[in-house]
Design an enzyme around this catalytic site. Structure first.
Site, short mmCIF file in Angstrom:
data_model
loop_
_atom_site.label_atom_id
_atom_site.label_comp_id
_atom_site.label_asym_id
_atom_site.label_seq_id
_atom_site.Cartn_x
_atom_site.Cartn_y
_atom_site.Cartn_z
N MET A 30 0.84 -1.20 0.00
CA MET A 30 0.00 0.00 0.00
C MET A 30 0.88 1.25 0.00
O MET A 30 0.40 2.36 0.30
CB MET A 30 -0.94 -0.01 1.21
CG MET A 30 -1.90 -1.20 1.16
SD MET A 30 -3.43 -0.93 2.05
CE MET A 30 -2.83 -0.66 3.70
N GLY A 31 2.17 1.09 -0.32
CA GLY A 31 3.05 2.25 -0.44
C GLY A 31 3.53 2.78 0.90
O GLY A 31 3.42 2.12 1.92
N HIS A 37 9.20 -3.40 3.54
CA HIS A 37 8.79 -3.61 2.15
C HIS A 37 10.02 -3.94 1.27
O HIS A 37 9.97 -4.82 0.42
CB HIS A 37 8.15 -2.34 1.58
CG HIS A 37 6.87 -1.92 2.26
ND1 HIS A 37 6.78 -0.78 3.02
CD2 HIS A 37 5.64 -2.49 2.27
CE1 HIS A 37 5.53 -0.65 3.46
NE2 HIS A 37 4.83 -1.68 3.04
N GLY A 147 4.87 -10.34 4.03
CA GLY A 147 5.64 -10.21 5.27
C GLY A 147 5.01 -10.99 6.42
O GLY A 147 3.79 -11.00 6.57
N ASP A 150 2.42 -9.34 8.98
CA ASP A 150 0.97 -9.57 8.93
C ASP A 150 0.74 -11.07 8.82
O ASP A 150 0.32 -11.58 7.78
CB ASP A 150 0.37 -8.83 7.74
CG ASP A 150 0.58 -7.33 7.85
OD1 ASP A 150 -0.25 -6.65 8.46
OD2 ASP A 150 1.62 -6.84 7.35
N SER A 185 6.43 -0.25 10.22
CA SER A 185 5.06 -0.18 9.71
C SER A 185 4.85 1.22 9.14
O SER A 185 5.36 2.20 9.70
CB SER A 185 4.08 -0.42 10.86
OG SER A 185 2.79 0.03 10.48
P1 AMP Z 1 1.43 -2.89 3.53
O1 AMP Z 1 2.00 -1.86 2.60
O2 AMP Z 1 1.41 -2.47 4.96
O3 AMP Z 1 0.11 -3.45 3.04
O4 AMP Z 1 2.44 -4.13 3.50
C1 AMP Z 1 2.83 -4.74 2.30
C2 AMP Z 1 3.62 -5.97 2.62
O5 AMP Z 1 4.77 -5.62 3.38
C3 AMP Z 1 2.84 -7.01 3.43
O6 AMP Z 1 3.13 -8.31 2.93
C4 AMP Z 1 3.40 -6.81 4.82
O7 AMP Z 1 3.31 -7.96 5.63
C5 AMP Z 1 4.84 -6.46 4.52
N1 AMP Z 1 5.46 -5.76 5.66
C6 AMP Z 1 4.97 -4.67 6.31
N2 AMP Z 1 5.78 -4.34 7.34
C7 AMP Z 1 6.79 -5.25 7.35
C8 AMP Z 1 7.93 -5.46 8.19
N3 AMP Z 1 8.21 -4.66 9.22
N4 AMP Z 1 8.75 -6.50 7.89
C9 AMP Z 1 8.48 -7.32 6.84
N5 AMP Z 1 7.42 -7.18 6.01
C10 AMP Z 1 6.58 -6.16 6.27
#
Ligand code: AMP
Length: 284
Positions: A30-31, A37, A147, A150, A185
Site C-alpha cells: 500500500m506504499g 517492504h 511479510g 501480517d 510499519s
Molecule cells: P502494507 O504496505 O502495509 O500493506 O504491507 C505490504 C507488505 O509488506 C505485506 O506483505 C506486509 O506484511 C509487509 N510488511 C509490512 N511491514 C513489514 C515489516 N516490518 N517486515 C516485513 N514485512 C513487512
C-alpha cells in the site's frame, strides 16, 4: 523502472515476460515504503527474473471508521526507493481501474478470517483477499512475497491460493524491525515521540515471551499475564489481543507442545494508532 497504471497494459506485459520464459516475482504493497517492504523486494529479486511491485491503498480492506483517508502516501519517495532496488515494474493503478462503478465481486476465505484481526476488523480480510486475487490475475506472478509482520494475512492468502488452485508460490519474509525492536510499519509515522517509546512494549513483551519459553514455560496463560504487565506499563497503550496460535489454522493454544511451532500475536492501540506484531516460535 517502468510505471504501469493500466490493468490491460500490466496483463499484456506479464504475458510477454512469461512468453520469454522469465519468472515473475510480485510484491503487493500500500506504499509509504520502509525497509520491511524493501526486504520483500530483495527476496523477490533473489527468487525471480522479473520483479513487479504494486502500490494501491485498497479501500475494500478499510472499515468506514478506519484510517483510509489519512493513510500515509508519498509516491515520489516510493518510486525512487524502488528504482534504487532495480525493480522492473511499478504497478500503480487508479481506484477506478481496480473498482469501476458497479464492481460486484468479492473473494472470501472462511473460518480463519473470523478470529483475531478478523474479529476486530470484520470486513478487512474480504478486502485483502479480493484485491490480492485480482492483482494475481493482473500481474500473473510465479511467486508473491508477503511479510510475516501480517502473519494472519499471509496465512489467509496461502489458504486462498491453495483453495482456488492458483499456480504460484507464496513466500513469507521475516519481520524487519528498527534497532530498538519496533516492527516497521507505514503507520508508525502517526506516533508521537512519547508513543514511539510506548510502542516498544509490543516487541518487548514478545521478547519476554521468547525468554520464558526458552526457560521452559509451556503454559501460555502464565506467559500472557507477564506480557500483559509490560503492555499495561505504557500509558498510551490499549490492548486488543494477545494470543498464541497454531501455525496452520490459527486456532488458539494454551499449552505449547514440544516439536511444534506457534505464532504469538499482539494487537494493541498506542494512542489512536493500532499496531500489530508477532513472534514465530518453535518449541524444542
Ligand atoms: P502494507 O504496505 O502495509 O500493506 O504491507 C505490504 C507488505 O509488506 C505485506 O506483505 C506486509 O506484511 C509487509 N510488511 C509490512 N511491514 C513489514 C515489516 N516490518 N517486515 C516485513 N514485512 C513487512
Amino acid at each position: 523502472m517502468k510505471i504501469v497504471k493500466s490493468v490491460r497494459e500490466m496483463q499484456n506485459l506479464s504475458s510477454q515476460i512469461r512468453l520469454e520464459r522469465k519468472s515473475i516475482g510480485f510484491v503487493p504493497t500500500m506504499g509509504f515504503l520502509h525497509d520491511g517492504h524493501i526486504s520483500l523486494v530483495k527476496e523477490s529479486k533473489l527468487k525471480s527474473d522479473f520483479t513487479v511491485v504494486s502500490i494501491f491503498v485498497n479501500p475494500a480492506q478499510f472499515a468506514p471508521t478506519e484510517d483510509l483517508e489519512k493513510y500515509p502516501r508519498d509516491f515520489d519517495r516510493d518510486e525512487n526507493l524502488l528504482i534504487t532496488e532495480n525493480v522492473d515494474v511499478l504497478f500503480y493503478p487508479d481506484i477506478e481501474e481496480i473498482y469501476p462503478i458497479n464492481y460486484n465481486t468479492f473473494v472470501e476465505v472462511e473460518n480463519i478470517t473470523s478470529i483475531l484481526e478478523g474479529e476486530s476488523r470484520p470486513t478487512h480480510f474480504r478486502g485483502v483477499t479480493t484485491i490480492v486475487a485480482m492483482l494475481f490475475n493482473i500481474v500473473k506472478p510465479d511467486i508473491a512475497v508477503f511479510g510475516q509482520k501480517d502473519a494472519q494475512q499471509a496465512t489467509v492468502i496461502k489458504k486462498m491460493v491453495y483453495d482456488l488452485k492458483y499456480d504460484l508460490e507464496i513466500v513469507i519474509s521475516p519481520i524487519v524491525r528498527e534497532k530498538n525492536g519496533l516492527a516497521m510499519s507505514s503507520r508508525n509515522v502517526f506516533l508521537s515521540n512519547q508513543e514511539r517509546k510506548d510502542a516498544l512494549v509490543l516487541s518487548q513483551s514478545l521478547k519476554l515471551a521468547e525468554k520464558l519459553i526458552h526457560n521452559g514455560e509451556r503454559d501460555f496463560s502464565k506467559i500472557e499475564k507477564e506480557m500483559n504487565n509490560i503492555i499495561n506499563s505504557a500509558v498510551t497503550s490499549t490492548l486488543d489481543y494477545i494470543k498464541a496460535v497454531n501455525l496452520e489454522n490459527f486456532i488458539p493454544v494454551e499449552i505449547f507442545e514440544t516439536g511444534k511451532s506457534y505464532f504469538i500475536l499482539i494487537a494493541c492501540k498506542i494512542g489512536t494508532t493500532r499496531l500489530i506484531d508477532n513472534l514465530l516460535i518453535k518449541i524444542t
